[in-house]
Design a protein around this motif. Structure first.
Motif, PDB file in Angstrom:
ATOM      1  N   GLN A  91       0.820  -1.207   0.000  1.00 51.24           N
ATOM      2  CA  GLN A  91       0.000   0.000   0.000  1.00 51.24           C
ATOM      3  C   GLN A  91       0.857   1.261   0.000  1.00 51.24           C
ATOM      4  OE1 GLN A  91      -2.668  -0.652   3.257  1.00 51.24           O
ATOM      5  NE2 GLN A  91      -4.040  -1.902   2.033  1.00 51.24           N
ATOM      6  N   ILE A  92       1.985   1.214   0.675  1.00 52.46           N
ATOM      7  CA  ILE A  92       2.883   2.372   0.680  1.00 52.46           C
ATOM      8  C   ILE A  92       3.486   2.574  -0.703  1.00 52.46           C
ATOM      9  CG2 ILE A  92       5.092   3.224   1.565  1.00 52.46           C
ATOM     10  CD1 ILE A  92       4.287   1.978   4.278  1.00 52.46           C
ATOM     11  N   VAL A  93       3.898   1.488  -1.355  1.00 51.79           N
ATOM     12  CA  VAL A  93       4.459   1.586  -2.704  1.00 51.79           C
ATOM     13  C   VAL A  93       3.420   2.150  -3.672  1.00 51.79           C
ATOM     14  CG1 VAL A  93       5.279   0.201  -4.657  1.00 51.79           C
ATOM     15  CG2 VAL A  93       6.214  -0.181  -2.385  1.00 51.79           C
ATOM     16  N   THR A  94       2.186   1.706  -3.557  1.00 50.76           N
ATOM     17  CA  THR A  94       1.125   2.213  -4.421  1.00 50.76           C
ATOM     18  C   THR A  94       0.931   3.707  -4.223  1.00 50.76           C
ATOM     19  OG1 THR A  94       0.008   0.071  -4.354  1.00 50.76           O
ATOM     20  CG2 THR A  94      -1.326   1.962  -5.014  1.00 50.76           C
ATOM     21  N   LYS A  95       0.925   4.138  -2.977  1.00 46.37           N
ATOM     22  CA  LYS A  95       0.756   5.560  -2.661  1.00 46.37           C
ATOM     23  C   LYS A  95       1.923   6.376  -3.219  1.00 46.37           C
ATOM     24  CE  LYS A  95      -0.886   9.098  -0.328  1.00 46.37           C
ATOM     25  NZ  LYS A  95      -2.088   9.788  -0.671  1.00 46.37           N
ATOM     26  N   VAL A  96       3.137   5.876  -3.088  1.00 51.74           N
ATOM     27  CA  VAL A  96       4.311   6.575  -3.608  1.00 51.74           C
ATOM     28  C   VAL A  96       4.246   6.656  -5.128  1.00 51.74           C
ATOM     29  CG1 VAL A  96       6.819   6.399  -3.886  1.00 51.74           C
ATOM     30  CG2 VAL A  96       5.802   6.088  -1.636  1.00 51.74           C
ATOM     31  N   ASP A  97       3.839   5.582  -5.784  1.00 53.03           N
ATOM     32  CA  ASP A  97       3.714   5.579  -7.242  1.00 53.03           C
ATOM     33  C   ASP A  97       2.674   6.599  -7.706  1.00 53.03           C
ATOM     34  OD1 ASP A  97       5.656   3.655  -7.449  1.00 53.03           O
ATOM     35  OD2 ASP A  97       4.238   1.987  -7.746  1.00 53.03           O
ATOM     36  N   HIS A  98       1.534   6.687  -7.010  1.00 50.87           N
ATOM     37  CA  HIS A  98       0.514   7.675  -7.360  1.00 50.87           C
ATOM     38  C   HIS A  98       1.051   9.096  -7.177  1.00 50.87           C
ATOM     39  CE1 HIS A  98      -2.602   4.873  -8.197  1.00 50.87           C
ATOM     40  NE2 HIS A  98      -2.807   4.482  -6.939  1.00 50.87           N
ATOM     41  N   THR A  99       1.793   9.311  -6.105  1.00 52.54           N
ATOM     42  CA  THR A  99       2.362  10.633  -5.853  1.00 52.54           C
ATOM     43  C   THR A  99       3.378  10.996  -6.923  1.00 52.54           C
ATOM     44  OG1 THR A  99       2.017  10.338  -3.482  1.00 52.54           O
ATOM     45  CG2 THR A  99       3.562  12.050  -4.143  1.00 52.54           C
ATOM     46  N   LYS A 100       4.232  10.043  -7.315  1.00 55.07           N
ATOM     47  CA  LYS A 100       5.210  10.294  -8.378  1.00 55.07           C
ATOM     48  C   LYS A 100       4.510  10.624  -9.686  1.00 55.07           C
ATOM     49  CE  LYS A 100       9.110   7.487  -6.815  1.00 55.07           C
ATOM     50  NZ  LYS A 100       9.918   6.294  -7.112  1.00 55.07           N
ATOM     51  N   ALA A 101       3.454   9.887 -10.016  1.00 56.07           N
ATOM     52  CA  ALA A 101       2.714  10.144 -11.249  1.00 56.07           C
ATOM     53  C   ALA A 101       2.079  11.532 -11.225  1.00 56.07           C
ATOM     54  CB  ALA A 101       1.648   9.074 -11.451  1.00 56.07           C
ATOM     55  N   ARG A 102       1.526  11.910 -10.085  1.00 55.47           N
ATOM     56  CA  ARG A 102       0.916  13.236  -9.956  1.00 55.47           C
ATOM     57  C   ARG A 102       1.956  14.339 -10.096  1.00 55.47           C
ATOM     58  NH1 ARG A 102      -2.551  13.378  -4.768  1.00 55.47           N
ATOM     59  NH2 ARG A 102      -0.519  12.660  -4.173  1.00 55.47           N
ATOM     60  N   LEU A 103       3.129  14.149  -9.471  1.00 51.31           N
ATOM     61  CA  LEU A 103       4.202  15.135  -9.599  1.00 51.31           C
ATOM     62  C   LEU A 103       4.686  15.241 -11.036  1.00 51.31           C
ATOM     63  CD1 LEU A 103       6.310  14.425  -6.388  1.00 51.31           C
ATOM     64  CD2 LEU A 103       5.002  16.485  -6.913  1.00 51.31           C
ATOM     65  N   GLU A 104       4.804  14.111 -11.703  1.00 53.59           N
ATOM     66  CA  GLU A 104       5.233  14.111 -13.101  1.00 53.59           C
ATOM     67  C   GLU A 104       4.201  14.814 -13.982  1.00 53.59           C
ATOM     68  OE1 GLU A 104       7.655  13.894 -16.139  1.00 53.59           O
ATOM     69  OE2 GLU A 104       8.211  13.233 -14.123  1.00 53.59           O
ATOM     70  N   ALA A 105       2.919  14.579 -13.707  1.00 56.04           N
ATOM     71  CA  ALA A 105       1.869  15.259 -14.470  1.00 56.04           C
ATOM     72  C   ALA A 105       1.926  16.765 -14.239  1.00 56.04           C
ATOM     73  CB  ALA A 105       0.500  14.711 -14.080  1.00 56.04           C
ATOM     74  N   ASN A 106       2.127  17.176 -13.009  1.00 58.66           N
ATOM     75  CA  ASN A 106       2.250  18.608 -12.701  1.00 58.66           C
ATOM     76  C   ASN A 106       3.471  19.200 -13.373  1.00 58.66           C
ATOM     77  OD1 ASN A 106      -0.057  18.571 -11.172  1.00 58.66           O
ATOM     78  ND2 ASN A 106       1.019  18.420  -9.205  1.00 58.66           N
ATOM     79  N   ARG A 107       4.560  18.470 -13.364  1.00 55.40           N
ATOM     80  CA  ARG A 107       5.795  18.945 -13.974  1.00 55.40           C
ATOM     81  C   ARG A 107       5.613  19.113 -15.485  1.00 55.40           C
ATOM     82  NH1 ARG A 107       9.870  15.193 -12.378  1.00 55.40           N
ATOM     83  NH2 ARG A 107       9.728  16.237 -10.389  1.00 55.40           N
ATOM     84  N   SER A 108       4.957  18.169 -16.134  1.00 56.57           N
ATOM     85  CA  SER A 108       4.744  18.261 -17.578  1.00 56.57           C
ATOM     86  C   SER A 108       3.776  19.402 -17.914  1.00 56.57           C
ATOM     87  CB  SER A 108       4.257  16.944 -18.149  1.00 56.57           C
ATOM     88  OG  SER A 108       2.997  16.604 -17.629  1.00 56.57           O
ATOM     89  N   GLN A 109       2.799  19.662 -17.042  1.00 57.71           N
ATOM     90  CA  GLN A 109       1.900  20.802 -17.258  1.00 57.71           C
ATOM     91  C   GLN A 109       2.664  22.128 -17.149  1.00 57.71           C
ATOM     92  OE1 GLN A 109      -1.302  20.482 -14.474  1.00 57.71           O
ATOM     93  NE2 GLN A 109      -2.444  19.033 -15.724  1.00 57.71           N
ATOM     94  N   GLU A 110       3.561  22.219 -16.160  1.00 64.73           N
ATOM     95  CA  GLU A 110       4.355  23.427 -15.987  1.00 64.73           C
ATOM     96  C   GLU A 110       5.295  23.618 -17.156  1.00 64.73           C
ATOM     97  OE1 GLU A 110       6.318  23.068 -12.244  1.00 64.73           O
ATOM     98  OE2 GLU A 110       4.481  23.276 -11.093  1.00 64.73           O
ATOM     99  N   ASP A 111       5.886  22.523 -17.660  1.00 65.81           N
ATOM    100  CA  ASP A 111       6.790  22.617 -18.798  1.00 65.81           C
ATOM    101  C   ASP A 111       6.045  23.107 -20.034  1.00 65.81           C
ATOM    102  OD1 ASP A 111       8.859  21.760 -17.250  1.00 65.81           O
ATOM    103  OD2 ASP A 111       8.843  19.687 -17.982  1.00 65.81           O
ATOM    104  N   GLY A 112       4.814  22.659 -20.214  1.00 68.65           N
ATOM    105  CA  GLY A 112       4.011  23.088 -21.341  1.00 68.65           C
ATOM    106  C   GLY A 112       3.602  24.547 -21.220  1.00 68.65           C
ATOM    107  N   ALA A 113       3.363  25.048 -20.029  1.00 66.52           N
ATOM    108  CA  ALA A 113       2.951  26.417 -19.819  1.00 66.52           C
ATOM    109  C   ALA A 113       4.123  27.378 -20.008  1.00 66.52           C
ATOM    110  CB  ALA A 113       2.362  26.590 -18.422  1.00 66.52           C
ATOM    111  N   VAL A 114       5.342  26.942 -19.727  1.00 66.29           N
ATOM    112  CA  VAL A 114       6.526  27.787 -19.815  1.00 66.29           C
ATOM    113  C   VAL A 114       6.911  27.998 -21.277  1.00 66.29           C
ATOM    114  CG1 VAL A 114       8.985  27.911 -19.268  1.00 66.29           C
ATOM    115  CG2 VAL A 114       7.365  27.140 -17.542  1.00 66.29           C
ATOM    116  N   GLN A 115       6.725  26.997 -22.094  1.00 67.76           N
ATOM    117  CA  GLN A 115       7.169  27.103 -23.493  1.00 67.76           C
ATOM    118  C   GLN A 115       6.350  28.045 -24.278  1.00 67.76           C
ATOM    119  OE1 GLN A 115       7.249  23.115 -25.009  1.00 67.76           O
ATOM    120  NE2 GLN A 115       9.112  22.631 -23.891  1.00 67.76           N
TER     121      GLN A 115
END
Length: 97
Positions: free
Chosen positions: A73-97
């Motif tokens: 359950q901890i690994v699943t939670k960490v994976d979801h958090t990583k995916a959310r951070l990656e999605a946020n990062r890609s949104q920010e990268d798209g907004a900056v360009q």
């Protein structure tokens, strides 16, 4: 209450119960003289250390399923958090360009 916290609470509660059982068993054995008492006033510390020494391997063997469930359950939670951070990062990268 989330499933992660309930698995962690269950594991912690069972681990504590094993320690308390070992503490009571060691304390009883010390009181009846089956195990030696500590030096001077160190009897309580002796009983606690012996209970820790006995309960650790017992917990390792007896609580394998609970530990694995909590870990999963901890690994699943960490994976979801990583995916959310990656999605946020890609949104920010798209907004900056």
């Amino acid at each position: 209450m989330s499933a992660k916290s309930s698995a962690a609470i269950r594991y912690t509660t069972l681990r504590l119960a094993i320690f308390i059982g070992c503490f009571l068993a060691v304390g009883g054995l010390v009181q009846i003289g089956a195990l030696p008492k500590g030096l001077g006033d160190s009897n309580f510390v002796w009983v606690v250390l012996l209970a820790l020494l006995i309960s650790a391997p017992l917990s390792f063997v007896l609580l394998r399923k609970q530990r694995d469930a909590m870990s999963e359950q901890i690994v699943t939670k960490v994976d979801h958090t990583k995916a959310r951070l990656e999605a946020n990062r890609s949104q920010e990268d798209g907004a900056v360009q």
